[in-house]
Enzyme design. Sequence first.
Site, PDB file in Angstrom:
ATOM      1  N   HIS A 302      73.098  29.155   9.730  1.00  0.00           N
ATOM      2  CA  HIS A 302      73.091  28.124   9.122  1.00  0.00           C
ATOM      3  C   HIS A 302      73.423  28.355   7.415  1.00  0.00           C
ATOM      4  O   HIS A 302      72.795  29.677   6.892  1.00  0.00           O
ATOM      5  CB  HIS A 302      71.753  27.294   8.800  1.00  0.00           C
ATOM      6  CG  HIS A 302      71.764  26.029   8.482  1.00  0.00           C
ATOM      7  ND1 HIS A 302      71.808  25.739   7.004  1.00  0.00           N
ATOM      8  CD2 HIS A 302      72.158  24.760   8.949  1.00  0.00           C
ATOM      9  CE1 HIS A 302      71.914  24.309   6.898  1.00  0.00           C
ATOM     10  NE2 HIS A 302      72.081  23.914   8.178  1.00  0.00           N
ATOM     11  N   ASP A 359      71.964  22.100  16.154  1.00  0.00           N
ATOM     12  CA  ASP A 359      72.538  21.788  17.213  1.00  0.00           C
ATOM     13  C   ASP A 359      72.545  22.642  18.626  1.00  0.00           C
ATOM     14  O   ASP A 359      73.175  22.191  19.550  1.00  0.00           O
ATOM     15  CB  ASP A 359      74.358  21.882  16.700  1.00  0.00           C
ATOM     16  CG  ASP A 359      74.595  21.160  15.660  1.00  0.00           C
ATOM     17  OD1 ASP A 359      75.270  21.655  14.481  1.00  0.00           O
ATOM     18  OD2 ASP A 359      74.610  19.722  15.934  1.00  0.00           O
TER      19      ASP A 359
END
Length: 418
Positions: A302, A359
């Site tokens: 991320h 996700d």
Amino acid sequence: MSKSAKLELGEVVIELPIIEGTEGERAVDISKLRAETGFITYDNGLGNTGACLSNITFIDGEKGILKHRGYDIEDLCENSSFLEVSYLLYNNRLPSKDELAQLKAQIKEKSTIPDGINSLIKSFPKEAHPMGIVSAAMVALSGHYPHLLDPDLSDEQKSEIFPLMLGHLKSISAAVYRHGKGFDLIQSDSSLDYTSDFLYMMNGEKPNEDVAKSLDVLLILHADHEQNCSASTVRVVGSSKANLFASISSGIDALWGPLHGGANQAVLEMLEAIQSDGGGYEKFISKAKDKEDPFRLMGFGHRVYKNFDPRAKVIKGYCDTILEKLNVQDPMFDIAKGLESTALSDEYFAKRKLFPNVDFYSGIIYKALGIPTNMFTVMFALGRQPGWIAQWKEMIESDGARITRPRQIYQGKTDEKL
Ligand code: SDX
């Protein structure tokens, strides 16, 4: 801490103001940099650049903190509904009981999409990816609501468009799914709450409370995430004073990419590839580490979280609960957990602070709820839409709102002659 930063550029020395946020973030305000020095800054991917001042969402990537309007995401998942969080994002406060009842009633009224939009959906090949159809349907709404195209919407129009967008995207998403399956549309059932009605419009069955609650929490976990790629896209498109339908359609397009919201579909496809390859993780982890191989561990890493993604933690915990309640044995969950622990014990991922993101586990729950893989990113968009609209509203209402137009450093040919 000094209120300004001194910058020396050769002979030129300037003082630049320092801005401090309410959660302690600090920035050097370079608004006057080019005018006073002729220099611009360069920041590939804008990872060090604040594009706006915002009161909506705060992320502390090092501590794994996510807050919406000051409320911790864990608190909101535990004690609020998706519609309450949507209202909070848009109006900067949680709704009263009457305000929530009014929002629900308005959404129910706006859960029937124009016939022309249904025809547009049906005009697509059944195999078309749902994200392309949803994006097209969203911008096509501009043809049905000409009174809502004014870039400077009145307060009354802002109150009208919010439930319209939530109700319409829910129905568009369900209609796109039905079209892909070759099924007839199912009309909204006004007796159901938002999430239950979506699932009913998708598969014609009224879901049990656990299923509806799990999806409601998933939508909350996706509701906003400050200046991510798709929210930034909504702001950029909206900054030209394009209407909200165009701005949200653009956000849907940005979300589609596998590096962003499309990752949830790519994770399931990766887990299925691992399963069909005999279930070994090592080969895929080696591929992810190989600089010559474009493969990445989908659902990992991320730009902001350099510790755990708090949303991934909540979703992983929910996986256990919902699989047990639905009595679903999904080998993908065990493969995902094994892949996570193997990756996190590998120096490559530890050194780069790569952890599971929102996700990585979400597809396990979507699958358990009967949502097909190619609809996962549409689910992300359904959750994220209130955040996009809140970001858009904050941008158009901000003092001195300007069109977003970054600079560049030109490195091309010079002095060519014809
Ligand atoms: C979302 O911004 C948001 O908030 C997004 C989001 C939201 O709610 O809106 O949180 C939703 O989009 C989550 C991310 C979903 N995407 C994926 O899971 C795709 C896989 N992840 C990567 O592609 C990547 O981690 C990104 C895109 C998420 C972040 O990319 P960055 O910040 O540009 O990181 P990078 O590419 O500079 O990587 C730094 C290093 C590189 O190695 P080195 O060059 O230092 O040797 O880490 C490596 C990368 O190669 N790396 C990975 C990796 N992610 C980063 N290596 C293998 N697998 C990965 N997944």
